[in-house]
Scaffold this active site. Structure first.
Site, PDB file in Angstrom:
ATOM      1  N   LYS A   1       4.408 -14.125   5.842  1.00  0.00           N
ATOM      2  CA  LYS A   1       4.521 -15.212   4.873  1.00  0.00           C
ATOM      3  C   LYS A   1       6.014 -15.329   4.525  1.00  0.00           C
ATOM      4  O   LYS A   1       6.422 -15.281   3.354  1.00  0.00           O
ATOM      5  CB  LYS A   1       3.658 -14.874   3.648  1.00  0.00           C
ATOM      6  CG  LYS A   1       3.523 -15.967   2.618  1.00  0.00           C
ATOM      7  CD  LYS A   1       2.585 -17.085   3.033  1.00  0.00           C
ATOM      8  CE  LYS A   1       2.607 -18.172   1.963  1.00  0.00           C
ATOM      9  NZ  LYS A   1       1.827 -19.362   2.343  1.00  0.00           N
TER      10      LYS A   1
ATOM     11  N   ASP B   1     -11.292  -7.649   7.998  1.00  0.00           N
ATOM     12  CA  ASP B   1     -12.650  -7.881   7.475  1.00  0.00           C
ATOM     13  C   ASP B   1     -13.118  -9.282   7.879  1.00  0.00           C
ATOM     14  O   ASP B   1     -14.272  -9.480   8.249  1.00  0.00           O
ATOM     15  CB  ASP B   1     -12.686  -7.756   5.944  1.00  0.00           C
ATOM     16  CG  ASP B   1     -12.868  -6.309   5.477  1.00  0.00           C
ATOM     17  OD1 ASP B   1     -12.384  -5.399   6.179  1.00  0.00           O
ATOM     18  OD2 ASP B   1     -13.476  -6.084   4.412  1.00  0.00           O
TER      19      ASP B   1
ATOM     20  N   TYR C   1       0.808  -1.217   0.000  1.00  0.00           N
ATOM     21  CA  TYR C   1       0.000   0.000   0.000  1.00  0.00           C
ATOM     22  C   TYR C   1       0.846   1.275   0.000  1.00  0.00           C
ATOM     23  O   TYR C   1       0.318   2.373   0.099  1.00  0.00           O
ATOM     24  CB  TYR C   1      -0.971   0.015   1.182  1.00  0.00           C
ATOM     25  CG  TYR C   1      -2.021  -1.073   1.134  1.00  0.00           C
ATOM     26  CD1 TYR C   1      -2.111  -1.950   0.058  1.00  0.00           C
ATOM     27  CD2 TYR C   1      -2.940  -1.229   2.160  1.00  0.00           C
ATOM     28  CE1 TYR C   1      -3.068  -2.961   0.015  1.00  0.00           C
ATOM     29  CE2 TYR C   1      -3.904  -2.224   2.131  1.00  0.00           C
ATOM     30  CZ  TYR C   1      -3.953  -3.095   1.057  1.00  0.00           C
ATOM     31  OH  TYR C   1      -4.916  -4.085   1.031  1.00  0.00           O
TER      32      TYR C   1
ATOM     33  N   ASP D   1      -5.337  -5.657   6.636  1.00  0.00           N
ATOM     34  CA  ASP D   1      -6.531  -5.185   5.935  1.00  0.00           C
ATOM     35  C   ASP D   1      -7.477  -6.363   5.702  1.00  0.00           C
ATOM     36  O   ASP D   1      -8.674  -6.307   6.014  1.00  0.00           O
ATOM     37  CB  ASP D   1      -6.095  -4.563   4.597  1.00  0.00           C
ATOM     38  CG  ASP D   1      -7.232  -3.851   3.887  1.00  0.00           C
ATOM     39  OD1 ASP D   1      -8.311  -3.709   4.484  1.00  0.00           O
ATOM     40  OD2 ASP D   1      -7.028  -3.443   2.721  1.00  0.00           O
TER      41      ASP D   1
ATOM     42  N   ASP E   1      -1.882 -17.299   5.473  1.00  0.00           N
ATOM     43  CA  ASP E   1      -2.949 -18.180   4.970  1.00  0.00           C
ATOM     44  C   ASP E   1      -3.470 -19.080   6.102  1.00  0.00           C
ATOM     45  O   ASP E   1      -4.680 -19.247   6.286  1.00  0.00           O
ATOM     46  CB  ASP E   1      -2.493 -18.989   3.752  1.00  0.00           C
ATOM     47  CG  ASP E   1      -1.079 -19.547   3.890  1.00  0.00           C
ATOM     48  OD1 ASP E   1      -0.441 -19.311   4.925  1.00  0.00           O
ATOM     49  OD2 ASP E   1      -0.627 -20.232   2.944  1.00  0.00           O
TER      50      ASP E   1
HETATM   51 MG    MG Z   1     -10.188  -2.805   4.263  1.00  0.00          MG
END
Ligand code: MG
Ligand code: NAI
Length: 337
Positions: free
Chosen positions: A168, A228, A123, A224, A200
Site C-alpha cells: 500500500k 484467509d 506483528y 495474514d 485493497d
Molecule cells: Mg491468520
C-alpha cells in the site's frame, strides 16, 4: 537417521486434528521406510492455564534440538506462543499454498502460494499507549524484505514464474514504499513476470480473477489477511496448511485457529493438518536431498484428492464424516494408490 519432530498439539481442535495427522504420518512412514521420532510439547492457552506460560522453556529447547516442528492451532495466546516462536527462531518466511480441490465446494478455481514476511510489520509487537491514544509500530527493513523476496522468487521459479508484490505504498510511503522498492529490485532480471497490486485492490482481484495470480509476495499483516480470503475462495480454512521457514529451523501449522466453536466434537476438518504433514516431509526431503520424502508427500497429495473426490468431508464443507474417519479414508486411499 530418524527425523526428530517436535509436535505441539495446541488448543481447541488442535489435539483432534493432530491425532488424525499423526495416524497418516505413521502410515506414510511404513510405506516409505521413513524413520521418525515425535516428542510432544505444550504450547498455547492450555499451557498457560496448566503451567503459567503459553510458551514454556522446554518447548523452546525441544524445538531447538529437533529437525522440524509441527503445531496445531493455539487460541487467545497466539501472540505469546506462535508469534513469539516466529520471532524467537527467526522463521521469516511464511509459505501458504492455497488450491481448490475437485469435490470441495469452492467459490473459484484457485492455485496460489502466498509468501508472507513473518517477523516484521505490525506483528513485530511494538505497541504502546500514551494518554488516550494507542500506537503500533510498523517495521519493514531492507534485509527483511530482500530475504523474503528471494523466497518468493524461488517458489515462482518452480511454478508459473509470476509474482505479484502486494503493498500500500501510495499511502504508507516509507514502510510499504521500502517493501515495494526492495522487492522489485530483488525480483528483477530473474526471468520472472513481476506485477504489483495495492492490498485493497488485491483483495478484490483475488476473488474476481484468482487465475491471474500465482505467487503473492506480501508484508506480514496483508499476507495474514489475504491467506484467509484465499482459503475461503478455495473452500474454507480446513484445507490450508502453512510453513514457517527460517535459516536453521522450520515450523509447520494449519492456517486456521483453534476453532473453539467446534472443539471437542470430533468433527474438525483434518485436511489442513494432514497437508501440513505433507509439506513438512517435502521440506525435509529437499533439505536432506531425500527423494523418498518428496515422493511420500506427492502420494499424500494424491490420496487427499482421492479421498475428497470420494466425498470424505467434514460438516464445515457439507460432509458427514468425523475427523478420524477422514484420516482413515486417506489411509485407505494411500494403500490403494
Ligand atoms: Mg491468520
Ligand atoms: P478460526 O480459524 O479458529 O475459526 C474461524 C472459523 O472457521 C470458525 O467457524 C471455525 O469453526 C472454522 N474452522 C477453522 N478451522 C477449521 C477446521 N479445521 N475444521 C472446521 N472448521 C474450521 O479463527 P477464530 O475463530 O478467529 O480464532 C479462534 C482462536 O484461534 C483465537 O483464539 C485466535 O487467537 C486463534 N488463532 C490461532 C492461530 C494459530 O495458532 N496460528 C491462527 C488464527 C487464530
Amino acid at each position: 537417521m530418524a527425523i526428530r519432530i517436535a509436535w505441539m498439539k495446541g488448543d481447541g481442535i488442535g489435539p483432534e486434528i493432530s491425532e488424525a495427522a499423526l495416524s497418516v504420518l505413521d502410515e506414510l512412514s511404513r510405506m516409505y521406510s521413513i524413520t521418525y521420532e515425535v516428542k510432544f510439547y505444550d504450547l498455547g492457552d492450555e499451557s498457560l492455564l496448566k503451567r503459567g506460560t503459553a510458551l514454556p522453556q522446554d518447548t523452546i529447547d525441544g524445538i531447538s534440538s529437533s529437525d522440524v516442528a509441527v503445531k496445531g492451532p493455539v487460541g487467545e495466546s497466539a501472540l505469546e506462543s506462535i508469534v513469539a516462536l516466529r520471532q524467537r527462531f527467526d522463521l521469516f518466511a511464511n509459505i501458504r499454498p492455497v488450491r481448490s480441490y475437485k469435490g470441495v465446494p469452492h467459490l473459484k478455481e484457485i492455485d496460489v502460494v502466498i509468501v508472507r514476511e513473518n517477523t516484521e510489520d505490525l506483528y513485530k509487537g511494538i505497541e504502546f499507549t500514551a494518554g488516550k491514544a494507542a500506537f503500533a509500530l510498523k517495521v519493514i527493513t531492507e534485509e527483511g524484505t530482500r530475504r523474503i523476496a528471494r523466497v518468493a522468487a524461488q517458489y515462482a521459479y518452480n511454478r508459473r514464474k509470476l509474482v505479484t508484490v502486494v503493498h500500500k505504498a501510495n499511502v504508507l510511503r516509507a514502510s510499504d514504499g521500502l517493501f515495494r522498492r526492495v522487492s522489485m529490485e530483488e525480483l528483477k532480471g530473474l526471468g520472472l513476470q513481476v506485477n504489483e497490486r495495492y492490498v485493497d485492490a488485491m483483495a478484490m482481484a483475488l476473488i474476481r480473477d484468482p487465475e491471474n495470480y500465482d505467487v503473492l509476495l506480501t508484508p506480514n499483516m496483508y499476507g495474514d489477511i489475504l491467506s484467509d480470503e484465499a482459503a475461503q475462495i478455495a473452500g474454507g480454512l480446513g484445507f490450508a496448511p502453512s510453513a514457517n521457514i527460517g535459516e536453521k529451523h522450520s515450523l509447520f501449522e494449519p492456517v486456521h485457529g483453534s476453532a473453539p466453536d467446534i472443539a471437542g466434537k470430533g468433527i474438525a476438518n483434518p485436511y489442513s493438518m494432514i497437508l501440513v504433514v505433507g509439506m513438512m516431509l517435502n521440506h525435509i526431503g529437499v533439505r536432506q536431498n531425500d527423494k523418498r520424502l518428496a515422493e511420500a508427500s506427492l502420494r499424500l497429495e494424491r490420496a487427499v484428492e482421492n479421498a475428497i473426490s470420494n466425498g470424505s468431508l467434514t460438516p464445515d464443507v457439507g460432509g458427514k464424516k468425523k475427523t478420524l474417519d477422514v484420516a482413515k479414508d486417506i489411509i485407505s486411499a494411500l494403500r490403494s494408490s
